[in-house]
Scaffold this active site. Sequence first.
Site, short mmCIF file in Angstrom:
data_model
loop_
_atom_site.label_atom_id
_atom_site.label_comp_id
_atom_site.label_asym_id
_atom_site.label_seq_id
_atom_site.Cartn_x
_atom_site.Cartn_y
_atom_site.Cartn_z
N ILE A 1 51.67 37.76 51.47
CA ILE A 1 51.95 37.33 52.85
C ILE A 1 52.52 35.92 52.75
O ILE A 1 51.99 35.09 52.00
CB ILE A 1 50.65 37.29 53.69
CG1 ILE A 1 49.96 38.67 53.73
CG2 ILE A 1 50.94 36.80 55.10
CD1 ILE A 1 48.60 38.68 54.42
N TYR B 1 52.27 34.59 38.80
CA TYR B 1 50.95 34.31 39.40
C TYR B 1 50.12 33.42 38.47
O TYR B 1 49.19 32.75 38.93
CB TYR B 1 50.22 35.61 39.75
CG TYR B 1 49.14 35.42 40.78
CD1 TYR B 1 49.43 34.87 42.04
CD2 TYR B 1 47.83 35.77 40.52
CE1 TYR B 1 48.44 34.68 42.99
CE2 TYR B 1 46.83 35.59 41.47
CZ TYR B 1 47.15 35.05 42.70
OH TYR B 1 46.16 34.86 43.64
N SER C 1 48.07 30.83 58.31
CA SER C 1 46.94 31.01 57.38
C SER C 1 46.21 32.31 57.66
O SER C 1 45.97 32.67 58.82
CB SER C 1 45.93 29.87 57.56
OG SER C 1 46.47 28.64 57.18
N ALA D 1 50.05 28.53 51.02
CA ALA D 1 49.58 28.68 49.64
C ALA D 1 50.56 29.54 48.84
O ALA D 1 50.89 29.23 47.70
CB ALA D 1 48.18 29.29 49.62
N THR E 1 52.62 32.50 53.36
CA THR E 1 51.76 31.42 53.87
C THR E 1 52.07 30.16 53.07
O THR E 1 52.83 30.20 52.10
CB THR E 1 50.26 31.76 53.67
OG1 THR E 1 50.02 31.86 52.26
CG2 THR E 1 49.87 33.05 54.35
N LYS F 1 41.27 34.37 39.97
CA LYS F 1 40.88 35.43 40.91
C LYS F 1 39.99 36.48 40.22
O LYS F 1 39.12 37.08 40.87
CB LYS F 1 42.10 36.09 41.54
CG LYS F 1 42.90 35.18 42.47
CD LYS F 1 42.11 34.73 43.69
CE LYS F 1 43.01 34.11 44.75
NZ LYS F 1 42.26 33.48 45.86
P1 NAD Z 1 46.91 28.87 53.27
O1 NAD Z 1 47.71 27.83 52.58
O2 NAD Z 1 47.11 29.04 54.72
O3 NAD Z 1 45.35 28.68 52.99
C1 NAD Z 1 44.86 28.10 51.80
C2 NAD Z 1 43.80 27.12 52.23
O4 NAD Z 1 43.13 26.57 51.08
C3 NAD Z 1 44.38 25.94 53.02
O5 NAD Z 1 43.75 25.84 54.28
C4 NAD Z 1 44.04 24.75 52.15
O6 NAD Z 1 43.77 23.56 52.86
C5 NAD Z 1 42.78 25.27 51.46
N1 NAD Z 1 42.35 24.41 50.36
C6 NAD Z 1 43.06 24.03 49.27
N2 NAD Z 1 42.33 23.14 48.55
C7 NAD Z 1 41.15 22.98 49.21
C8 NAD Z 1 40.00 22.19 48.98
N3 NAD Z 1 39.90 21.34 47.95
N4 NAD Z 1 38.97 22.27 49.86
C9 NAD Z 1 39.04 23.09 50.94
N5 NAD Z 1 40.12 23.85 51.21
C10 NAD Z 1 41.16 23.79 50.35
O7 NAD Z 1 47.25 30.24 52.48
P2 NAD Z 1 46.59 31.70 52.56
O8 NAD Z 1 47.59 32.60 51.93
O9 NAD Z 1 46.08 31.97 53.91
O10 NAD Z 1 45.38 31.58 51.52
C11 NAD Z 1 44.06 31.94 51.83
C12 NAD Z 1 43.45 32.76 50.70
O11 NAD Z 1 44.11 34.02 50.65
C13 NAD Z 1 43.60 32.14 49.32
O12 NAD Z 1 42.40 32.38 48.58
C14 NAD Z 1 44.72 32.94 48.71
O13 NAD Z 1 44.68 32.97 47.31
C15 NAD Z 1 44.40 34.30 49.30
N6 NAD Z 1 45.47 35.28 49.22
C16 NAD Z 1 46.69 35.03 49.76
C17 NAD Z 1 47.69 35.96 49.65
C18 NAD Z 1 49.06 35.68 50.19
O14 NAD Z 1 50.01 36.38 49.79
N7 NAD Z 1 49.22 34.72 51.09
C19 NAD Z 1 47.45 37.19 49.02
C20 NAD Z 1 46.20 37.44 48.49
C21 NAD Z 1 45.22 36.47 48.59
#
Ligand code: NAD
Length: 251
Positions: free
Chosen positions: A188, A152, A17, A192, A190, A159
């Site tokens: 990245i 996406y 994460s 999600a 992960t 977003k």
């Molecule tokens: P991740 O799956 O590790 O984290 C996503 C988190 O959201 C998880 O911990 C999950 O439990 C939480 N979540 C979902 N529903 C929820 C709820 N109802 N209440 C509380 N928490 C909830 O994945 P990540 O990639 O680390 O995502 C973190 C952020 O980074 C997200 O906003 C994602 O959109 C953003 N992001 C990710 C990437 C990528 O490529 N991984 C790129 C840009 C932005």
Amino acid sequence: MLTGKRGIVIGVANDQSIAFAVAKMLKADGADVLATCLNIKARSYVEPILSPLGIPVMTCDVEQPGALEHVIEDAVVRFGPLDFVVHSIAFAPLVDLHAPLHATSREGFLRAMDISCHSLARVAHLVAPKMQHGGTLVTMTYIGSKLAVPDYGLMGPVKAALESSVRYLASEFGARQIRVHAVSPGPIATRAASGIQNFDQLMARVESRVPLKRLVSQDEVAGLVAFLVSDRATGMTGQTIYVDAGEHSVP
Ligand code: NAD
């Protein structure tokens, strides 16, 4: 750099994460950090990786009434006035995430918007009174907010709303020296991200196209967050800041 700073990192699911890397780096830089994960099941994975770092973990499902209130109150009891919250969560029902935007359900779209976007406004509303000396709110966004990135889907408009919310919240809380930013990482791998169809192809496409010719790491995202939370960034607010190996700058 962060000694004396106290705050919350919302959204650790596992050691991949972005929130995990952020919590770890903020703690290593001297901050007191409370982290959250979704529920009891997630806690059984997350606690063993955060506890050894001295980072306590609470559950927080932002769909549950009172959950955010509970976490913020707990953090204040532990730490006193707060300095930062990092909001690193997103969700969309898979059936809607995998559909073209025009075919998403109203319920799915609203749920994605509630969890991934409106929860930031709720965090800001609840935590601002606890930030007695100003503070920093950081959320995570993606360039799919501005460009129609294949697969996406509904997360693009979500977003976009999140980035707009950052600008409004920065304006609403600026006089209290509460700074609000969106950090925009490149792709990245992960949990999600694994919900996004053809994510491997997206990563390969980005890697070959971006100026740095590589993907970014969770630690590179965490480094930017640490800077934004620090007193070195006190002149900045309301921005969407890319940590994407330059993806945003090329066609
Ligand atoms: P991740 O799956 O590790 O984290 C996503 C988190 O959201 C998880 O911990 C999950 O439990 C939480 N979540 C979902 N529903 C929820 C709820 N109802 N209440 C509380 N928490 C909830 O994945 P990540 O990639 O680390 O995502 C973190 C952020 O980074 C997200 O906003 C994602 O959109 C953003 N992001 C990710 C990437 C990528 O490529 N991984 C790129 C840009 C932005």
